[in-house]
Scaffold this active site. Structure first.
Site, short mmCIF file in Angstrom:
data_model
loop_
_atom_site.label_atom_id
_atom_site.label_comp_id
_atom_site.label_asym_id
_atom_site.label_seq_id
_atom_site.Cartn_x
_atom_site.Cartn_y
_atom_site.Cartn_z
N HIS A 62 0.87 -1.14 -0.07
CA HIS A 62 -0.05 -0.12 0.08
C HIS A 62 0.92 1.26 -0.04
O HIS A 62 0.60 2.22 -0.82
CB HIS A 62 -0.78 0.11 1.26
CG HIS A 62 -1.76 -1.09 1.46
ND1 HIS A 62 -1.80 -2.23 2.41
CD2 HIS A 62 -3.07 -1.46 0.74
CE1 HIS A 62 -2.78 -3.06 2.25
NE2 HIS A 62 -3.35 -2.57 1.38
N GLN A 94 -18.28 -7.03 -0.81
CA GLN A 94 -17.37 -7.71 -1.52
C GLN A 94 -16.77 -9.01 -0.79
O GLN A 94 -16.05 -9.60 -1.48
CB GLN A 94 -16.03 -6.62 -1.84
CG GLN A 94 -15.17 -6.46 -0.75
CD GLN A 94 -13.78 -5.35 -1.26
OE1 GLN A 94 -14.17 -4.11 -1.59
NE2 GLN A 94 -12.73 -5.88 -1.74
N GLU A 100 -0.96 -4.37 -8.57
CA GLU A 100 -1.27 -5.59 -9.50
C GLU A 100 -1.09 -7.05 -9.04
O GLU A 100 -1.43 -7.77 -9.61
CB GLU A 100 -0.04 -5.63 -10.51
CG GLU A 100 -0.09 -4.58 -11.30
CD GLU A 100 1.10 -4.50 -12.52
OE1 GLU A 100 1.96 -5.16 -12.40
OE2 GLU A 100 0.98 -3.63 -13.44
N ASP A 106 -3.79 -7.96 -7.05
CA ASP A 106 -5.09 -7.89 -7.60
C ASP A 106 -5.27 -7.85 -9.06
O ASP A 106 -6.10 -6.85 -9.38
CB ASP A 106 -6.20 -7.32 -6.62
CG ASP A 106 -5.68 -7.59 -5.07
OD1 ASP A 106 -6.26 -8.54 -4.88
OD2 ASP A 106 -4.96 -6.69 -4.37
N GLN A 158 -8.82 -7.60 -10.57
CA GLN A 158 -9.67 -6.22 -9.72
C GLN A 158 -8.87 -5.24 -10.76
O GLN A 158 -9.94 -4.25 -10.98
CB GLN A 158 -9.16 -6.15 -8.42
CG GLN A 158 -9.33 -4.77 -7.85
CD GLN A 158 -9.16 -4.51 -6.40
OE1 GLN A 158 -9.93 -5.24 -5.67
NE2 GLN A 158 -8.16 -4.20 -5.95
O1 PAF Z 1 -7.87 -4.01 -2.95
C1 PAF Z 1 -8.57 -3.70 -2.12
O2 PAF Z 1 -8.12 -3.32 -0.76
C2 PAF Z 1 -9.91 -3.47 -2.14
O3 PAF Z 1 -10.52 -4.31 -3.05
C3 PAF Z 1 -10.71 -1.88 -2.72
C4 PAF Z 1 -9.94 -1.63 -4.14
C5 PAF Z 1 -10.20 -0.92 -1.71
C6 PAF Z 1 -11.99 -1.81 -2.54
O4 PAF Z 1 -12.42 -2.16 -1.43
#
Ligand code: PAF
Length: 284
Positions: A37, A61, A150, A152, A155
């Site tokens: 992060h 989610q 990347e 995810d 996503q």
């Molecule tokens: O990757 C994540 O932490 C989550 O899926 C996100 C993009 C913050 C959405 O809740």
């Protein structure tokens, strides 16, 4: 660092910055922050004048029986990390702020096809939950750029597609996976691993690396048998793999003979942790 927990204050602060001609970078997270992060935040700081991070564990989610209730919450530690990385604004909305009508009657954003393959097969409503919350966040933050890891990868492609098709004026930036020194991709869910499982976990990346080498070294490599071999290897090592799949990097479709940019993606359980990882392969 300013902390804001409601949408009007968030919009006001960002409008002030925009009025001064400042560019804004946004990193959405569910908290429990690690160096992955923080690498997104660092890149955001290089690209823009002001940075925004959101911390919100998004219930829609998570599927039934998944880890929503036990998802690690480390707000105070997260706050300190963000402050020392020079974050400008931390957005920590509560449920009511992002789901004012409640979650059952909530309008949903669905990105078809991409959301039903790979992880979507095993987590049916997951990507619609992600697409919905990311849309809410993006249209309120109105950042110039938003950054996603990347790890995810599916996503990331879903978010790119929704931003393009809903005409959201934010550039989406994908950033490389950050790994522990033994190769394990950083993830908040690594916290669920026991000490023994943690030692075993890098096998997932080693398996991907070996598969990538094979694909690179063989012309016309047989992807199906490489996938099966990886699944068997992971099972033998003690994982419960959901899938290992060789895909076209651009859209995660099945690769054709002329596709050169490929990705190998994996999801596998180790104890109570569902781990995902991927590796890119460029063939000649
Ligand atoms: O990757 C994540 O932490 C989550 O899926 C996100 C993009 C913050 C959405 O809740």
């Amino acid at each position: 660092m300013i902390t804001v927990n409601n949408l009007p204050d968030l919009r006001q602060q960002i409008a002030d910055w925009k009025q001064q001609g400042l560019r804004v970078a946004f990193v959405p997270t569910m908290g429990n922050l690690h160096d992955g992060h923080l690498s997104l935040l660092e890149r955001g700081r290089q690209l823009c004048d002001r940075t925004v991070v959101s911390i919100f564990v998004n219930p829609i989610q998570f599927g039934k029986g998944e880890d929503y209730e036990k998802y690690p919450s480390t707000l105070e530690a997260d706050r300190q990390k963000l402050e020392s990385c020079g974050l400008d604004l931390l957005f920590t909305p509560n449920l009511k702020e992002l789901y004012p009508g409640g979650m059952d009657v909530d309008t949903r954003v669905n990105v078809p096809e991409l959301s039903t393959i790979l992880c979507g097969k095993f987590r049916p409503d997951h990507f619609s939950g992600v697409a919905t919350v990311v849309t809410k966040l993006l249209i309120n933050v109105t950042a110039n750029v938003a950054l996603f890891g990347e790890k995810d990868f599916q996503q990331l492609l879903i978010i790119r597609r929704l931003v393009s098709e809903l005409c959201i004026p934010t550039d989406i930036i994908g950033m490389p996976i950050i790994r522990e020194t033994d190769g394990l991709a950083m993830s908040s869910r690594n916290a669920y691993l026991t000490a023994t499982q943690r030692q075993l976990a890098p096998e997932i990346y080693r398996t991907l690396q070996k598969a990538a080498e094979k694909i690179q070294n063989q012309s016309n490599a047989d992807f199906a048998s490489i996938e099966i071999e990886c699944m068997q290897k992971l099972e033998l090592a003690g994982f419960r793999p959901e899938y290992v799949s060789v895909r076209r990097t651009s859209d995660l479709g099945a690769p054709g003979t002329n596709d050169r940019e490929l990705s190998i993606l994996v999801a596998a359980w180790l104890g109570t942790a569902r781990l995902i990882d991927n590796i890119k392969v460029v063939t000649h």
